[in-house]
Scaffold this active site. Sequence first.
Site, PDB file in Angstrom:
ATOM      1  N   THR A   8      -5.802   7.248  -6.039  1.00 16.32           N
ATOM      2  CA  THR A   8      -5.640   7.261  -4.282  1.00 16.32           C
ATOM      3  C   THR A   8      -4.704   8.601  -3.872  1.00 16.32           C
ATOM      4  O   THR A   8      -5.159   9.148  -2.874  1.00 16.32           O
ATOM      5  CB  THR A   8      -5.281   5.947  -3.487  1.00 16.32           C
ATOM      6  N   GLU A  40       0.844  -1.244   0.084  1.00  9.51           N
ATOM      7  CA  GLU A  40       0.058  -0.095   0.034  1.00  9.51           C
ATOM      8  C   GLU A  40       0.802   1.274   0.015  1.00  9.51           C
ATOM      9  O   GLU A  40       0.425   2.160  -0.549  1.00  9.51           O
ATOM     10  CB  GLU A  40      -0.877  -0.087   1.304  1.00  9.51           C
TER      11      GLU A  40
HETATM   12  N1  HSE Z   1      -8.397   4.609   3.164  1.00  4.88           N
HETATM   13  C1  HSE Z   1      -8.103   4.870   2.093  1.00  4.88           C
HETATM   14  C2  HSE Z   1      -8.386   6.105   1.399  1.00  4.88           C
HETATM   15  C3  HSE Z   1      -8.351   3.755   1.243  1.00  4.88           C
HETATM   16  O1  HSE Z   1      -9.573   6.438   1.378  1.00  4.88           O
HETATM   17  O2  HSE Z   1      -7.486   6.829   0.946  1.00  4.88           O
HETATM   18  C4  HSE Z   1      -7.902   3.879  -0.351  1.00  4.88           C
HETATM   19  O3  HSE Z   1      -6.800   3.048  -0.639  1.00  4.88           O
END
Ligand code: HSE
Length: 318
Positions: A191, A139
């Site tokens: 993201t 991640e």
């Molecule tokens: N919690 C993360 C976000 C999830 O909302 O940025 C996306 O990878």
Amino acid sequence: MQAIQRIEPIFDREIEVICPATVANLVCGFDILGMALKDPSDSITMKLSREPGIRIQHTDAYQLPSDPAQNVAGAALLDLLQAVNEPVGIEISITKKIKPGSGLGSSAASSAGAVVGANYLLGNPFEGKDLVRFAMAGEKVASGVKHADNITPCILGGVTLIRSIFPLDIVQLAAPPLHVTVVHPQIEVRTSDARQILRKEVLLKDAIRQWGNIAGLVAGFLQSDYALIGRSLEDVIIEPVRSILIPGFDEVKKASREAGALGGGISGSGPSIFMLSKEAATASTIAGIMQDVFDSIGIDSKIYITEINNKGCEVIER
Ligand code: HSE
């Protein structure tokens, strides 16, 4: 973590790992809540090699990097292999059906599936929590930040709460049966961009409202209280900022609720939008409504009508 001495590697056998899509945040629980879905899912085939190193192949058209340090599955495996005191190598082939940048935990599916598969082939030396920690390295490659709200439900299944990330404290939440409708408008939201635009401070009054919703949502799951789940699916901090990246978002949400959805919102960092329903028929009706909204603004969309996946990543011997 200390190097693990006791591994029992399985050479010369190939496995397939089915890696589920996930909905992170569950509206009010930014970076702390997530849910695994039955559909869609990625497929990873893996085997161990006596030749050290990680060799990655892709069988899809997404042109993801094959250099292990740049690849989410590779980065997660590099972390895992560091904790293994034996010079084993891994051959991995990834077939992605969860589109990168969809908001459905595509990168998490790759990194979670990779470490679940490697753990199986090494004789299961690691616990679920260790696997979450390794997969977080993936991640970090994907979004620049270590977060576990997609990875954890992907590995463990069901609905999960990350109470704390450092140190890692995971709570698996029982949840009543729920039907999940997901619309994936065919636009991309990175993201990293969706995190960049967030404000770094929140007002106390917003924080109080958000705490109430998170606690209400968790209580709603544990008590199978569908009305409480619905009332708690409200986000006063992240959604108002991120929803501007998703044309049609407000219409989809309003029309879905009017058609009987309990509630929902942005899936992960978007652009997918999910809605929870108590009844299967409502989930199907909402699917049509969601697609109509995107059709009306000229954006193609893909629909999934699915349920919570309580198993997480699944290993199949081949
Ligand atoms: N919690 C993360 C976000 C999830 O909302 O940025 C996306 O990878």
